[in-house]
Design an enzyme around this catalytic site. Structure first.
Site, PDB file in Angstrom:
ATOM      1  N   ASN A 220       0.872  -1.172   0.000  1.00  0.00           N
ATOM      2  CA  ASN A 220       0.000   0.000   0.000  1.00  0.00           C
ATOM      3  C   ASN A 220       0.915   1.231   0.000  1.00  0.00           C
ATOM      4  O   ASN A 220       1.401   1.649   1.043  1.00  0.00           O
ATOM      5  CB  ASN A 220      -0.886  -0.049   1.252  1.00  0.00           C
ATOM      6  CG  ASN A 220      -1.853   1.110   1.312  1.00  0.00           C
ATOM      7  OD1 ASN A 220      -1.816   2.011   0.464  1.00  0.00           O
ATOM      8  ND2 ASN A 220      -2.712   1.101   2.311  1.00  0.00           N
TER       9      ASN A 220
ATOM     10  N   ARG B 166      -2.542  -2.099  -3.375  1.00  0.00           N
ATOM     11  CA  ARG B 166      -3.751  -1.310  -3.137  1.00  0.00           C
ATOM     12  C   ARG B 166      -3.629  -0.039  -3.980  1.00  0.00           C
ATOM     13  O   ARG B 166      -2.672   0.725  -3.818  1.00  0.00           O
ATOM     14  CB  ARG B 166      -3.854  -0.934  -1.666  1.00  0.00           C
ATOM     15  CG  ARG B 166      -5.070  -0.103  -1.416  1.00  0.00           C
ATOM     16  CD  ARG B 166      -5.060   0.485  -0.039  1.00  0.00           C
ATOM     17  NE  ARG B 166      -6.339   1.125   0.204  1.00  0.00           N
ATOM     18  CZ  ARG B 166      -6.565   1.928   1.223  1.00  0.00           C
ATOM     19  NH1 ARG B 166      -5.620   2.174   2.085  1.00  0.00           N
ATOM     20  NH2 ARG B 166      -7.747   2.469   1.369  1.00  0.00           N
TER      21      ARG B 166
ATOM     22  N   HIS C 116     -12.484   3.121   0.129  1.00  0.00           N
ATOM     23  CA  HIS C 116     -12.455   2.114   1.207  1.00  0.00           C
ATOM     24  C   HIS C 116     -13.137   0.818   0.762  1.00  0.00           C
ATOM     25  O   HIS C 116     -13.683   0.069   1.577  1.00  0.00           O
ATOM     26  CB  HIS C 116     -13.196   2.609   2.479  1.00  0.00           C
ATOM     27  CG  HIS C 116     -12.473   3.666   3.251  1.00  0.00           C
ATOM     28  ND1 HIS C 116     -13.147   4.638   3.950  1.00  0.00           N
ATOM     29  CD2 HIS C 116     -11.153   3.896   3.451  1.00  0.00           C
ATOM     30  CE1 HIS C 116     -12.271   5.427   4.553  1.00  0.00           C
ATOM     31  NE2 HIS C 116     -11.048   5.006   4.258  1.00  0.00           N
TER      32      HIS C 116
ATOM     33  N   HIS D 155     -17.064   2.469   8.146  1.00  0.00           N
ATOM     34  CA  HIS D 155     -15.607   2.443   8.344  1.00  0.00           C
ATOM     35  C   HIS D 155     -15.213   3.782   8.961  1.00  0.00           C
ATOM     36  O   HIS D 155     -15.174   4.807   8.281  1.00  0.00           O
ATOM     37  CB  HIS D 155     -14.898   2.227   6.995  1.00  0.00           C
ATOM     38  CG  HIS D 155     -13.410   2.218   7.111  1.00  0.00           C
ATOM     39  ND1 HIS D 155     -12.632   1.101   6.886  1.00  0.00           N
ATOM     40  CD2 HIS D 155     -12.542   3.202   7.448  1.00  0.00           C
ATOM     41  CE1 HIS D 155     -11.365   1.401   7.093  1.00  0.00           C
ATOM     42  NE2 HIS D 155     -11.289   2.672   7.432  1.00  0.00           N
ATOM     43  N   LEU D 156     -14.965   3.764  10.270  1.00  0.00           N
ATOM     44  CA  LEU D 156     -14.674   5.007  10.987  1.00  0.00           C
ATOM     45  C   LEU D 156     -13.251   4.952  11.538  1.00  0.00           C
ATOM     46  O   LEU D 156     -12.981   4.295  12.553  1.00  0.00           O
ATOM     47  CB  LEU D 156     -15.676   5.202  12.133  1.00  0.00           C
ATOM     48  CG  LEU D 156     -17.167   5.102  11.753  1.00  0.00           C
ATOM     49  CD1 LEU D 156     -18.056   5.230  12.987  1.00  0.00           C
ATOM     50  CD2 LEU D 156     -17.538   6.169  10.728  1.00  0.00           C
TER      51      LEU D 156
ATOM     52  N   GLY E  46      -9.760   8.272   8.141  1.00  0.00           N
ATOM     53  CA  GLY E  46     -10.720   8.480   7.045  1.00  0.00           C
ATOM     54  C   GLY E  46     -12.008   7.767   7.414  1.00  0.00           C
ATOM     55  O   GLY E  46     -11.957   6.721   8.075  1.00  0.00           O
TER      56      GLY E  46
ATOM     57  N   ARG F  72     -10.610  15.731   7.528  1.00  0.00           N
ATOM     58  CA  ARG F  72     -11.405  16.106   6.349  1.00  0.00           C
ATOM     59  C   ARG F  72     -12.808  16.526   6.768  1.00  0.00           C
ATOM     60  O   ARG F  72     -13.400  15.928   7.672  1.00  0.00           O
ATOM     61  CB  ARG F  72     -11.504  14.928   5.367  1.00  0.00           C
ATOM     62  CG  ARG F  72     -10.265  14.757   4.533  1.00  0.00           C
ATOM     63  CD  ARG F  72     -10.316  13.501   3.697  1.00  0.00           C
ATOM     64  NE  ARG F  72      -9.552  12.434   4.313  1.00  0.00           N
ATOM     65  CZ  ARG F  72      -9.520  11.173   3.912  1.00  0.00           C
ATOM     66  NH1 ARG F  72     -10.237  10.788   2.878  1.00  0.00           N
ATOM     67  NH2 ARG F  72      -8.791  10.284   4.532  1.00  0.00           N
TER      68      ARG F  72
ATOM     69  N   ASP G 145      -7.144  12.989  16.525  1.00  0.00           N
ATOM     70  CA  ASP G 145      -7.185  11.690  17.203  1.00  0.00           C
ATOM     71  C   ASP G 145      -8.330  11.680  18.206  1.00  0.00           C
ATOM     72  O   ASP G 145      -8.347  12.468  19.157  1.00  0.00           O
ATOM     73  CB  ASP G 145      -5.835  11.463  17.910  1.00  0.00           C
ATOM     74  CG  ASP G 145      -5.689  10.042  18.404  1.00  0.00           C
ATOM     75  OD1 ASP G 145      -6.641   9.531  19.040  1.00  0.00           O
ATOM     76  OD2 ASP G 145      -4.636   9.441  18.161  1.00  0.00           O
ATOM     77  N   LEU G 146      -9.278  10.777  17.990  1.00  0.00           N
ATOM     78  CA  LEU G 146     -10.471  10.777  18.840  1.00  0.00           C
ATOM     79  C   LEU G 146     -10.138  10.546  20.313  1.00  0.00           C
ATOM     80  O   LEU G 146     -10.811  11.063  21.203  1.00  0.00           O
ATOM     81  CB  LEU G 146     -11.479   9.722  18.345  1.00  0.00           C
ATOM     82  CG  LEU G 146     -12.807   9.745  19.084  1.00  0.00           C
ATOM     83  CD1 LEU G 146     -13.604  11.002  18.758  1.00  0.00           C
ATOM     84  CD2 LEU G 146     -13.644   8.519  18.777  1.00  0.00           C
TER      85      LEU G 146
ATOM     86  N   GLU H 256      -7.980  -5.127   5.420  1.00  0.00           N
ATOM     87  CA  GLU H 256      -7.860  -4.816   3.997  1.00  0.00           C
ATOM     88  C   GLU H 256      -6.738  -5.628   3.343  1.00  0.00           C
ATOM     89  O   GLU H 256      -6.864  -6.044   2.197  1.00  0.00           O
ATOM     90  CB  GLU H 256      -7.608  -3.309   3.821  1.00  0.00           C
ATOM     91  CG  GLU H 256      -8.854  -2.513   4.171  1.00  0.00           C
ATOM     92  CD  GLU H 256      -8.594  -1.023   4.312  1.00  0.00           C
ATOM     93  OE1 GLU H 256      -8.092  -0.622   5.377  1.00  0.00           O
ATOM     94  OE2 GLU H 256      -8.892  -0.284   3.370  1.00  0.00           O
TER      95      GLU H 256
HETATM   96  P1  AMP Z   1      -7.523   4.134  11.838  1.00  0.00           P
HETATM   97  O1  AMP Z   1      -7.351   5.178  10.772  1.00  0.00           O
HETATM   98  O2  AMP Z   1      -8.487   3.052  11.455  1.00  0.00           O
HETATM   99  O3  AMP Z   1      -6.230   3.583  12.402  1.00  0.00           O
HETATM  100  O4  AMP Z   1      -8.225   4.879  13.074  1.00  0.00           O
HETATM  101  C1  AMP Z   1      -7.653   5.996  13.700  1.00  0.00           C
HETATM  102  C2  AMP Z   1      -8.670   6.618  14.650  1.00  0.00           C
HETATM  103  O5  AMP Z   1      -9.123   5.638  15.597  1.00  0.00           O
HETATM  104  C3  AMP Z   1      -8.111   7.786  15.451  1.00  0.00           C
HETATM  105  O6  AMP Z   1      -9.052   8.839  15.499  1.00  0.00           O
HETATM  106  C4  AMP Z   1      -7.965   7.183  16.837  1.00  0.00           C
HETATM  107  O7  AMP Z   1      -8.115   8.151  17.833  1.00  0.00           O
HETATM  108  C5  AMP Z   1      -9.155   6.240  16.873  1.00  0.00           C
HETATM  109  N1  AMP Z   1      -8.983   5.261  17.953  1.00  0.00           N
HETATM  110  C6  AMP Z   1      -8.076   4.276  18.047  1.00  0.00           C
HETATM  111  N2  AMP Z   1      -8.201   3.631  19.231  1.00  0.00           N
HETATM  112  C7  AMP Z   1      -9.218   4.245  19.906  1.00  0.00           C
HETATM  113  C8  AMP Z   1      -9.843   4.054  21.182  1.00  0.00           C
HETATM  114  N3  AMP Z   1      -9.432   3.101  22.008  1.00  0.00           N
HETATM  115  N4  AMP Z   1     -10.868   4.886  21.512  1.00  0.00           N
HETATM  116  C9  AMP Z   1     -11.269   5.848  20.666  1.00  0.00           C
HETATM  117  N5  AMP Z   1     -10.738   6.068  19.466  1.00  0.00           N
HETATM  118  C10 AMP Z   1      -9.724   5.288  19.078  1.00  0.00           C
END
Ligand code: AMP
Length: 410
Positions: free
Chosen positions: A27, A101, A190, A217-218, A221, A250, A292-293, A395
């Site tokens: 990728n 990919r 995705h 898919h959260l 992205g 985004r 970052d959530l 993926e």
């Molecule tokens: P990804 O792009 O699929 O790796 O997802 C990244 C997102 O997942 C970021 O916003 C992270 O903050 C969120 N994330 C990963 N672990 C957690 C968790 N334990 N609680 C809340 N959000 C998470």
């Protein structure tokens, strides 16, 4: 290379693992390369990441078959050098094919295809639709060709799964010539993730098919799709991955007149607005803190109002989109959550489903809270109108599978 070699590898801990007829999944992003070497039964893999390409800090982080972590510095190294090193690291496992990919496959590709001159030209030409990604994908293909001229390579497009969308879902309400002559339409992205989690959920549910899933898919992205009987009928991303849900950086949907308005009011150029919508918006833009959530959830719990609003908006817009995508499904079996946020944040899942309050959805709170990353499972209550699932996306596994299919190896 032989098509049926098995490699046995003993590490320091004397564990023995095998990688039978592995496929290399690549990728290639604009400044990174993610890779995975996956055995033909998908049970074993070696993974790694080349990052910061082109910078002094360029490096490869490699995890061996037995979990040992290596870091290799390649200061200033770009895609070609990184791929040379990656291929050196993996050569001993005698991989039989490479699956790439590729972000954009345009209108031509509804499934993975073996790389030939035409396919490579198409990947390059489609940089008009994916300027950051497709050129990097083409570099990856050419780098492998240079080292292994006879290695079968396959391109697996992120857009391909959504090629089953009907015109009502994929057309924009724009003049016809823009579609016919310039390919302006909704493509969706995705695809490998939506394909993987919808197929996997159909395997593990007890509900009789055909199944109608909304897949969410959260991650950094974010996109959602309506998948019925294994086919994508609609999705939230469009011509580019900017349309649809609010994401890490985004914006998702905005008024299409925004570019014009910002030009008139603030003198912003199209490029500046585009960059702002892609890089400075979403969770980052609203919270003012991070994309970052986890950081935002922490700040929200300490009373940070912008962080609280970012979470509320993210969930409201996801719930609203899922509700609207349900219109595409002839039958509604359930919702599948995946991606870093979808898999890990039970609070976010709760809030999104609360937005869909007219659907008769009932959550089993204990099951919802007990689902942790990497674990698949359902969390609907017995009397819920639809099923609720968390299924970790894979993926790489899907790309390896599609690569083998395209080469008639399975
Ligand atoms: P990804 O792009 O699929 O790796 O997802 C990244 C997102 O997942 C970021 O916003 C992270 O903050 C969120 N994330 C990963 N672990 C957690 C968790 N334990 N609680 C809340 N959000 C998470």
């Amino acid at each position: 290379m032989s098509a049926s070699l098995t490699t046995t590898f003993d590490d320091k801990n004397s564990e023995t693992s095998t990688l039978t007829s592995p496929t290399l999944v690549l990728n290639c992003g604009s400044s990174s390369i993610k890779y995975a070497l996956i055995s033909d039964d998908n049970s074993t893999r070696i993974t790694g990441l080349a990052e910061n390409l082109g910078l002094d800090t360029a490096r490869i982080k490699h995890t061996t078959l037995n979990g040992e972590k290596l870091e290799i510095s390649i200061p200033g190294g770009r895609h070609k050098l990184a791929l040379q090193k990656i291929l050196e690291l993996l050569e001993q496992y005698h991989f039989i094919a490479v699956g790439h990919r590729v972000v954009h496959g345009g209108r031509e590709y509804s499934k993975a295809v073996r790389v030939d001159e035409h396919a490579l030209e198409e990947v390059k030409r489609l940089k008009i639709l994916a300027p950051l990604h497709n050129p990097a994908n083409a570099l990856g293909i050419e780098a492998v060709q240079a080292i292994y001229p006879d290695m079968p390579q396959v391109v697996v497009f992120d857009t391909a799964f959504h090629q089953t969308m009907p015109p009502v879902a994929f057309r924009y309400a724009l003049p016809k010539y823009l579609y016919e002559e310039h390919k302006i339409r909704r493509y969706g992205f995705h695809g490998t993730s939506h394909a993987y989690v919808s197929e996997r959920t159909s395997q593990i549910t007890e509900a009789k098919g055909p199944h109608g899933w909304l897949t969410a898919h959260l991650g950094n992205g974010c996109s959602a799709a309506a998948v019925y009987d294994g086919k994508s009928l609609d999705t939230s991303m469009g011509l580019t991955p900017l349309e649809g849900l609010m994401m890490g950086t985004r914006s998702g949907d905005v008024d299409p007149s925004l570019h014009m308005h910002l030009k008139r009011q603030l003198g912003m150029s199209l490029e500046e607005t585009d960059k702002m919508l892609n890089n400075d918006s979403g969770l980052l833009g609203i919270s003012g803190l991070s994309n970052d959530l986890r950081t935002i959830e922490q700040a929200a719990s300490e009373g940070h109002e912008d962080a609280q609003l970012a979470i509320e908006m993210f969930c409201y817009r996801a719930g609203k989109y899922l509700a609207s995508l349900s219109c595409a499904l002839p039958e509604f079996t359930g919702i599948v959550f995946t991606g870093g946020i979808g898999e890990n944040s039970d609070i976010t899942r709760n809030k999104i489903l609360a937005v869909m309050r007219h659907f008769g959805i009932k959550i089993d709170a204990d099951k919802n809270a007990s689902l942790v990353r990497g674990k698949e499972g359902s969390f609907h209550a017995d009397d819920s109108s639809i099923e609720l699932w968390v299924v970790p996306t894979d993926e790489e596994c899907r790309i390896a599978q599609e690569t083998r299919q395209a080469l008639n190896l399975i």
